[in-house]
Scaffold this active site. Structure first.
Site, PDB file in Angstrom:
ATOM      1  N   LYS A  86       0.823  -1.231   0.000  1.00 17.69           N
ATOM      2  CA  LYS A  86       0.000   0.000   0.000  1.00 17.69           C
ATOM      3  C   LYS A  86       0.846   1.266   0.000  1.00 17.69           C
ATOM      4  CE  LYS A  86      -0.677  -0.219   4.974  1.00 17.69           C
ATOM      5  NZ  LYS A  86      -1.480  -0.881   6.015  1.00 17.69           N
TER       6      LYS A  86
ATOM      7  N   ARG B 217      -8.437  -1.375  16.986  1.00 16.49           N
ATOM      8  CA  ARG B 217      -8.863  -1.041  15.627  1.00 16.49           C
ATOM      9  C   ARG B 217      -9.788  -2.181  15.206  1.00 16.49           C
ATOM     10  NH1 ARG B 217      -4.757   0.258  10.694  1.00 16.49           N
ATOM     11  NH2 ARG B 217      -5.052  -1.962  10.260  1.00 16.49           N
TER      12      ARG B 217
HETATM   13  C1  PLP Z   1      -0.671  -1.679   6.635  1.00 17.56           C
HETATM   14  C2  PLP Z   1      -0.973  -2.971   7.269  1.00 17.56           C
HETATM   15  C3  PLP Z   1       0.073  -3.845   7.584  1.00 17.56           C
HETATM   16  C4  PLP Z   1       1.526  -3.517   7.368  1.00 17.56           C
HETATM   17  O1  PLP Z   1       1.980  -2.625   8.338  1.00 17.56           O
HETATM   18  P1  PLP Z   1       3.535  -2.218   8.466  1.00 17.56           P
HETATM   19  O2  PLP Z   1       3.630  -1.531   9.768  1.00 17.56           O
HETATM   20  O3  PLP Z   1       3.827  -1.339   7.293  1.00 17.56           O
HETATM   21  O4  PLP Z   1       4.334  -3.449   8.421  1.00 17.56           O
HETATM   22  C5  PLP Z   1      -0.276  -5.072   8.157  1.00 17.56           C
HETATM   23  N1  PLP Z   1      -1.569  -5.391   8.417  1.00 17.56           N
HETATM   24  C6  PLP Z   1      -2.586  -4.574   8.117  1.00 17.56           C
HETATM   25  C7  PLP Z   1      -3.980  -4.986   8.448  1.00 17.56           C
HETATM   26  C8  PLP Z   1      -2.334  -3.328   7.535  1.00 17.56           C
HETATM   27  O5  PLP Z   1      -3.350  -2.517   7.256  1.00 17.56           O
END
Ligand code: PLP
Length: 354
Positions: free
Chosen positions: A36, A129
């Site tokens: 993302k 969350r």
């Molecule tokens: C963005 C996201 C991640 C990755 O997070 P990082 O801190 O960049 O490793 C993992 N799980 C979910 C649900 C996310 O939205």
């Protein structure tokens, strides 16, 4: 070449991925490479694949659609909107979920396409969350989900250090492992995935094997090489795969304090200033619409970021050893959010180098 510009070094990313995947695989953990932060750019995603990730994962279905030609299982990270169920089953093999209504809708759409969509159920271990918070409602939902023919529950997952800032510990994650075992026994099903979070879980890896943990969803640790619980650099990684270059449009000596009565700035805040006397101010053609100023780190340590507005970045260059001129380029490293914002802005040119 136009500016502002972000440069992306694929070699650095691939090396970061190799190091982090190596660490994870040695602990029996497969990595879902989170795309993302670069809006699902397929060329960058390929560097993830070459580095050894087992899945690609994104929070936006638009990004997974951009990745559709890449032959690797894909995970939808954000809880799906019911209204996008059809796209989810088309473009994602697996999605993270916590609502029976949505899962029912996914099941219907999957059956229409002759597919079985895989589900990782999210459990909220305190970060507040997404995810089932109380175990009773989780068990109640599972009973109903087992009846649905278009979906298969393949595991449990959790997300930490996102909203509440809760740092993953062995104790917290073992709760998830215990819950998974209970579900397997109670419903006589096999759950193949325990997805223990994001880059904030990496700090537990080197000598802290957690029961059943076999999947992590990693973005920041692949892109910047940092685990995000304490911000430590992971061995064998670098934090400069992405840089931002901006062009100078004005250089002038000006006082540090504005002249006149102070009201609100362009964003409705009352600004404050530090009086450093008359300074060399450098104006650059990039703004808050394109980047987050808090997320920028000048490579020239003599530069101070003063602030700016939608379309302007104002720097203090008085302490720099470089005699900057109009038309010169100033370069920055960025934090994870900084990269996200820059990659998302249409006004920032992107240059991908080898
Ligand atoms: C963005 C996201 C991640 C990755 O997070 P990082 O801190 O960049 O490793 C993992 N799980 C979910 C649900 C996310 O939205």
């Amino acid at each position: 070449m136009s500016y502002p510009k972000m440069t992306v070094n694929l070699e650095t990313i691939k090396n970061n991925v190799k190091s982090v995947v190596g660490l994870c695989n040695s602990q029996g953990i497969k990595v879902a490479g989170v795309t993302k932060v670069f809006c699902g750019n397929p060329r960058i995603a390929k560097a993830y694949i070459e580095g050894g990730v087992s899945y690609l994962a994104d929070s936006r279905i638009e990004n997974l659609i951009r990745l559709k030609e890449l032959d690797i299982p894909k995970i939808m990270l954000r809880l799906p909107m019911k209204s996008e169920s059809e796209k989810i089953v088309e473009y994602a093999d697996i999605s993270l979920n916590s609502e029976l209504d949505t899962i029912t809708s996914l099941s219907e759409k999957a059956l229409e396409k002759g597919k079985i969509h895989k589900i990782i159920l999210m459990v909220d271990l305190g970060d507040l969350r997404e995810g089932y918070y109380d175990e009773k409602s989780l068990f109640n939902s599972i009973e109903k989900m087992i009846e649905l023919k278009g979906v298969k529950i393949i595991g449990l997952g959790t997300n930490l250090t996102c909203y509440g800032g809760v740092i993953p510990t062995k104790e917290i994650l073992n709760r998830l492992a215990k819950l998974e075992k209970q579900i397997e026994e109670k419903y006589n099903i096999e759950l193949e995935i325990l997805s223990g979070g994001n880059s904030s879980t990496v700090h537990l890896l080197p000598d802290n094997k957690i029961d059943r943990l076999n999947n992590l969803r990693l973005g920041e640790s692949l892109i910047l090489g940092t685990e995000s619980a304490y911000g430590e650099q992971i061995e064998g990684t670098k934090n400069d795969a992405f840089t931002l270059q901006v062009e100078i449009i004005e250089v002038k000596e000006k006082p540090s304090l504005p002249t006149g009565k102070i009201g609100r700035d362009a964003f409705g805040n009352i600004p404050t200033f530090i009086d450093r006397g008359v300074r060399r101010r450098i104006l650059c053609a990039v703004g808050k619409q394109d980047v987050d100023f808090e997320a920028l780190y000048p490579l020239d340590e003599g530069i101070i970021i003063l602030g700016g507005s939608s379309d302007h970045l104002i720097l203090d260059g008085s302490d720099s050893e470089v005699d900057y001129k109009v038309g010169d380029i100033i370069e920055f490293r960025m934090s994870y959010v900084g990269i996200l914002r820059g990659m998302t802005s249409e006004y920032v040119e992107k240059e991908i180098i080898k």
